[in-house]
Scaffold this active site. Structure first.
Site, PDB file in Angstrom:
ATOM      1  N   CYS A 140       2.614   1.647   5.674  1.00 49.09           N
ATOM      2  CA  CYS A 140       1.252   2.619   6.252  1.00 49.09           C
ATOM      3  C   CYS A 140       0.747   2.710   7.672  1.00 49.09           C
ATOM      4  CB  CYS A 140       0.294   2.049   5.478  1.00 49.09           C
ATOM      5  SG  CYS A 140      -1.584   1.986   6.126  1.00 49.09           S
ATOM      6  N   GLU A 141       1.627   3.128   8.223  1.00 52.34           N
ATOM      7  CA  GLU A 141       0.675   2.780  10.360  1.00 52.34           C
ATOM      8  C   GLU A 141      -0.702   2.736  10.400  1.00 52.34           C
ATOM      9  OE1 GLU A 141       2.561   6.287  12.570  1.00 52.34           O
ATOM     10  OE2 GLU A 141       0.322   7.977  11.684  1.00 52.34           O
ATOM     11  N   HIS A 142      -1.520   2.694   9.136  1.00 51.68           N
ATOM     12  CA  HIS A 142      -3.083   2.598   9.705  1.00 51.68           C
ATOM     13  C   HIS A 142      -3.649   1.317   9.337  1.00 51.68           C
ATOM     14  CE1 HIS A 142      -3.250   7.156   8.679  1.00 51.68           C
ATOM     15  NE2 HIS A 142      -2.942   6.794   9.896  1.00 51.68           N
ATOM     16  N   HIS A 143      -2.803   0.916   8.319  1.00 55.29           N
ATOM     17  CA  HIS A 143      -2.999  -1.060   8.060  1.00 55.29           C
ATOM     18  C   HIS A 143      -2.232  -1.304   8.250  1.00 55.29           C
ATOM     19  CE1 HIS A 143      -6.010   2.160   5.645  1.00 55.29           C
ATOM     20  NE2 HIS A 143      -6.812   0.770   6.321  1.00 55.29           N
ATOM     21  N   GLN A 181       2.688   8.743   4.718  1.00 53.82           N
ATOM     22  CA  GLN A 181       3.361   9.464   3.786  1.00 53.82           C
ATOM     23  C   GLN A 181       3.847  11.092   3.771  1.00 53.82           C
ATOM     24  OE1 GLN A 181       2.472   8.690  -0.922  1.00 53.82           O
ATOM     25  NE2 GLN A 181       3.778  10.591  -1.110  1.00 53.82           N
ATOM     26  N   HIS A 209       0.205   2.791  -2.651  1.00 55.15           N
ATOM     27  CA  HIS A 209      -0.155   2.396  -1.151  1.00 55.15           C
ATOM     28  C   HIS A 209      -1.625   1.407  -1.568  1.00 55.15           C
ATOM     29  CE1 HIS A 209       0.570   6.258   1.566  1.00 55.15           C
ATOM     30  NE2 HIS A 209       1.188   6.658   0.158  1.00 55.15           N
ATOM     31  N   CYS A 211      -2.620  -0.354   0.565  1.00 58.96           N
ATOM     32  CA  CYS A 211      -4.154  -0.812   1.334  1.00 58.96           C
ATOM     33  C   CYS A 211      -5.070  -0.158   0.574  1.00 58.96           C
ATOM     34  CB  CYS A 211      -4.368   0.415   2.763  1.00 58.96           C
ATOM     35  SG  CYS A 211      -3.290   1.964   2.376  1.00 58.96           S
TER      36      CYS A 211
HETATM   37 ZN   LIG Z   1      -2.907   2.174   4.536  1.00 55.62          ZN
END
Ligand SMILES: [Zn+2]
Length: 251
Positions: A140-143, A181, A209, A211
């Protein structure tokens, strides 16, 4: 060590010898790597290699630079956590973590065109082709934590088909990058469309996920489902229904 152009600031690696050799590799037109040396540090000039070998060497050199930059940054992360990076258990952790991250993101260094090169076939087949439950591991590119799941792909050929294993290959190339995703789902569908111009494509991804599982809402069993429908899969409810029935039958 590595002449990093990937991140700044750059912290020098103690291995000066490797640095010199890598520098040489980027500036010398013809080089080969000594296969007897597993340290990837012994490069030897020959002056008589082919262009292909040079490209391969440049690729190895670039990968080594990325790895070294990541390694130094992982060391910084450990220090940021208050860890002692000289204690035995952590001595090689920055390098291991860098190698692992290189693998998780190897899709950045691959492209669809090369992967599908020899696997597009003319075929007078116009029934739906489905490959379902392709395992997928992404970040995941956010976390920067994993999301893991399964991808199902269907398409309706239009005079051309794709080698079946190549559908999994497309999934691999795009999932081994930093992702969300929704984008991953669309990229897979678009790649198939561009490769063989089928009458339609459907892609469904079902993923967990980390995260959401390990932090935040901590919902252990939640799954995220995304879909992209293109061409007749979008326009014709019957085609879409057939695809969804066939892919969801064992879930
Ligand atoms: Zn994430």
């Amino acid at each position: 060590m590595c002449d990093s152009r990937i991140t700044t600031p750059f912290v020098p690696d103690p291995n000066k010898e490797l640095e010199q050799k890598l520098r040489k590799l980027t500036t010398t037109s013809v080089v080969t790597m000594n296969s007897n040396d597993t340290n990837v540090s012994d490069f030897k000039e020959t002056g008589s290699e082919k262009e292909l070998d040079r490209e391969q060497d440049n690729k190895i050199c670039k990968e080594e630079q990325i790895k070294c930059a990541l390694q130094e940054n992982y060391k910084g992360i450990l220090q940021g956590l208050g860890e002692d990076t000289t204690r035995q258990g952590l001595l090689k952790t920055p390098e291991r973590a860098a190698k692992a991250m290189m693998f998780f993101t190897k899709g950045y260094r691959e492209n669809i065109k090369d992967a599908l090169n020899d696997a597009i076939f003319d075929e007078d087949h116009d029934d739906m082709v489905i490959v379902k439950d392709i395992e997928m591991f992404s970040l995941c590119e956010h976390h920067l934590v994993p999301f893991i799941g399964k991808v199902s792909i269907g398409y309706l050929p239009n005079k051309r088909v794709l080698g079946l294993s190549k559908l999994a290959r497309i999934v691999e190339i795009y999932s081994r990058r930093l992702q969300v995703q929704e984008r991953l789902t669309k990229q897979i569908a678009v790649a198939i469309t561009e490769a063989i111009q089928p009458s339609g494509v459907g892609v469904v991804i079902e993923a967990t996920h980390m995260c959401m599982v390990m932090r935040g809402v901590q919902k252990l069993n939640s799954k995220t489902v995304t879909s992209t429908m293109l061409g007749v899969f979008r326009e014709d409810p019957k085609t879409r229904e057939e695809f969804l029935t066939l892919t969801c039958s064992t879930r």
